[in-house]
Design an enzyme around this catalytic site. Structure first.
Site, PDB file in Angstrom:
ATOM      1  CE  LYS A  79      -3.623   2.315   2.425  1.00 44.04           C
ATOM      2  NZ  LYS A  79      -4.736   2.290   3.569  1.00 44.04           N
ATOM      3  CE  LYS A  88      -6.093   1.572  -0.549  1.00 39.52           C
ATOM      4  NZ  LYS A  88      -6.719   1.486   0.970  1.00 39.52           N
TER       5      LYS A  88
HETATM    6  C1  PBG Z   1      -7.578   3.592   5.317  1.00 35.65           C
HETATM    7  C2  PBG Z   1      -8.026   3.516   4.029  1.00 35.65           C
HETATM    8  C3  PBG Z   1      -7.515   4.205   2.945  1.00 35.65           C
HETATM    9  C4  PBG Z   1      -8.119   3.615   1.798  1.00 35.65           C
HETATM   10  C5  PBG Z   1      -8.897   2.454   2.057  1.00 35.65           C
HETATM   11  N1  PBG Z   1      -8.489   2.385   3.355  1.00 35.65           N
HETATM   12  C6  PBG Z   1      -6.989   5.571   3.092  1.00 35.65           C
HETATM   13  C7  PBG Z   1      -5.740   5.812   3.527  1.00 35.65           C
HETATM   14  O1  PBG Z   1      -4.772   5.032   3.707  1.00 35.65           O
HETATM   15  O2  PBG Z   1      -5.706   7.112   3.783  1.00 35.65           O
HETATM   16  C8  PBG Z   1      -8.032   4.369   0.500  1.00 35.65           C
HETATM   17  C9  PBG Z   1      -9.289   3.765  -0.336  1.00 35.65           C
HETATM   18  C10 PBG Z   1      -9.496   4.895  -1.703  1.00 35.65           C
HETATM   19  O3  PBG Z   1      -9.041   5.886  -1.871  1.00 35.65           O
HETATM   20  O4  PBG Z   1     -10.474   4.647  -2.373  1.00 35.65           O
HETATM   21  N2  PBG Z   1      -6.496   2.823   5.899  1.00 35.65           N
END
Ligand code: PBG
Length: 329
Positions: free
Chosen positions: A199, A254
């Site tokens: 991520k 992601k």
């Molecule tokens: C939270 C989380 C995030 C997303 C999914 N779970 C945001 C972040 O890490 O700040 C992002 C998903 C999206 O942008 O559609 N941990």
């Protein structure tokens, strides 16, 4: 006269009509490949999310109607994201491990009506902290080990409520091991762990943070001390290897479209179920371009097909419903 030296291979033969193209296509998208994220809020009714056209927050009173539509389209899995009131957020994110919190209530409600639908539930503290970070802050730094302890409690609450898949999205080191051990010890042997293993610290999450109302809390603070740098790909392989060793069943990359190289690499190296997330910024970009007539709406399906070609086994996309309608035509 026909020039006999003309190449005997004509790759265009297999592109000459739609039937032959369909027969030789290497990849196809079906509703089995799509996961629909859903935002759930703790007040009644439906609210549209400003920066995400056609994406809504649902109160528990209207949630089942939405889930019914999703199921009737043939989608087999959803990912739940709670949007909770500011008054319930604190520095430790302790609402995350309240057994009756919004995420747990939503999961129980959905399972009563649709027991077979696969529910994925995020494990991270950001919906619950008053500073918007995914973990516990000590002197302004997200502390790894105390965050992991909190995440274990959160994961157990979600498994207990009926979540089929626990999806740690926090990027703390070692959390998969501790969550897996806790699940085993608590007799949740078949609870699946989908690790958000690779991520990245990304500005493509912007609309999501507004959707869950954490962006104003986060302010200018960044998540780069725990999420990965966009510059790296070797590191993604280390992250995935570590999470698989610690007991992850599936991994996620992601964001999605700007990171197709990572999806491809992970799938090639590990041959493990690999999911990709077409995140909020990617979705909104395409959606705004479609709404403004800059792009045809076929780009949505094209983008999802490209994830599949890169190696993704399933794709989380806010367009899952809309694409399913198209596929079912
Ligand atoms: C939270 C989380 C995030 C997303 C999914 N779970 C945001 C972040 O890490 O700040 C992002 C998903 C999206 O942008 O559609 N941990």
């Amino acid at each position: 006269m026909l020039n006999r030296k003309f190449p005997l291979t004509r790759l265009r033969r297999l592109r000459s009509n739609s039937f032959i193209r369909d027969i030789v296509d290497e990849n196809k998208i079906t509703t089995d490949d799509l996961i629909q994220p859903i935002f759930v809020k703790d007040s009644d009714g439906i609210e549209e999310i400003d920066k995400m056209p056609n994406v809504f927050r649902y109160g528990l009173d209207v949630l089942i109607k939405e889930v019914r539509e999703i199921c009737e389209l043939g989608i087999k899995s959803i990912a739940i994201f709670p949007v909770i009131d500011s008054s319930k957020r604190d520095a430790a994110g302790s609402e995350a491990f309240n057994e009756n919190n919004l995420a747990c209530s939503a999961i129980k409600l959905i399972k009563e009506h649709y027991p077979d639908l696969i529910i994925i539930s995020d494990v991270a503290l950001d919906p619950y902290t008053n500073h918007g970070h995914d973990g516990v802050l000590i002197d302004g730094y997200v502390d790894n080990d105390s965050t992991v302890s909190a995440l274990v409690k959160q994961a157990l609450c979600l498994a207990n409520a009926g979540a089929d898949i626990i999806a740690p999205s926090d990027m703390m080191d070692g959390r998969i091991k501790f969550i897996r051990e806790a699940l085993e010890e608590s007799n949740f042997k078949n609870t699946i762990i989908l690790s958000y293993a690779a991520k990245y610290s990304s500005s493509f999450y912007g609309p999501f943070r507004e959707a869950v109302k954490s962006s104003s809390k986060l302010g200018n603070s960044s998540k780069s001390s725990y999420q990965m740098s966009s510059a790296n790909s070797d590191e993604a392989i280390h992250e995935v290897a570590m999470d698989i060793n610690e007991g992850a069943d599936m991994v996620m990359v992601k964001p999605g479209m700007p990171y197709l190289d990572i999806i491809s690499k992970v799938k090639e190296v590990f041959q493990i179920p690999t999911f990709a997330y077409q995140v909020s910024g990617e979705y909104s970009m395409l959606k705004h371009a479609i709404e403004n007539g800059l792009l045809d709406n076929k780009v949505m399906l094209e983008s999802i097909l490209c994830f599949k070609r890169a190696g993704a086994d399933a794709i989380l996309t806010y367009a899952a419903k809309e694409i399913s309608k198209e596929l079912n035509k």
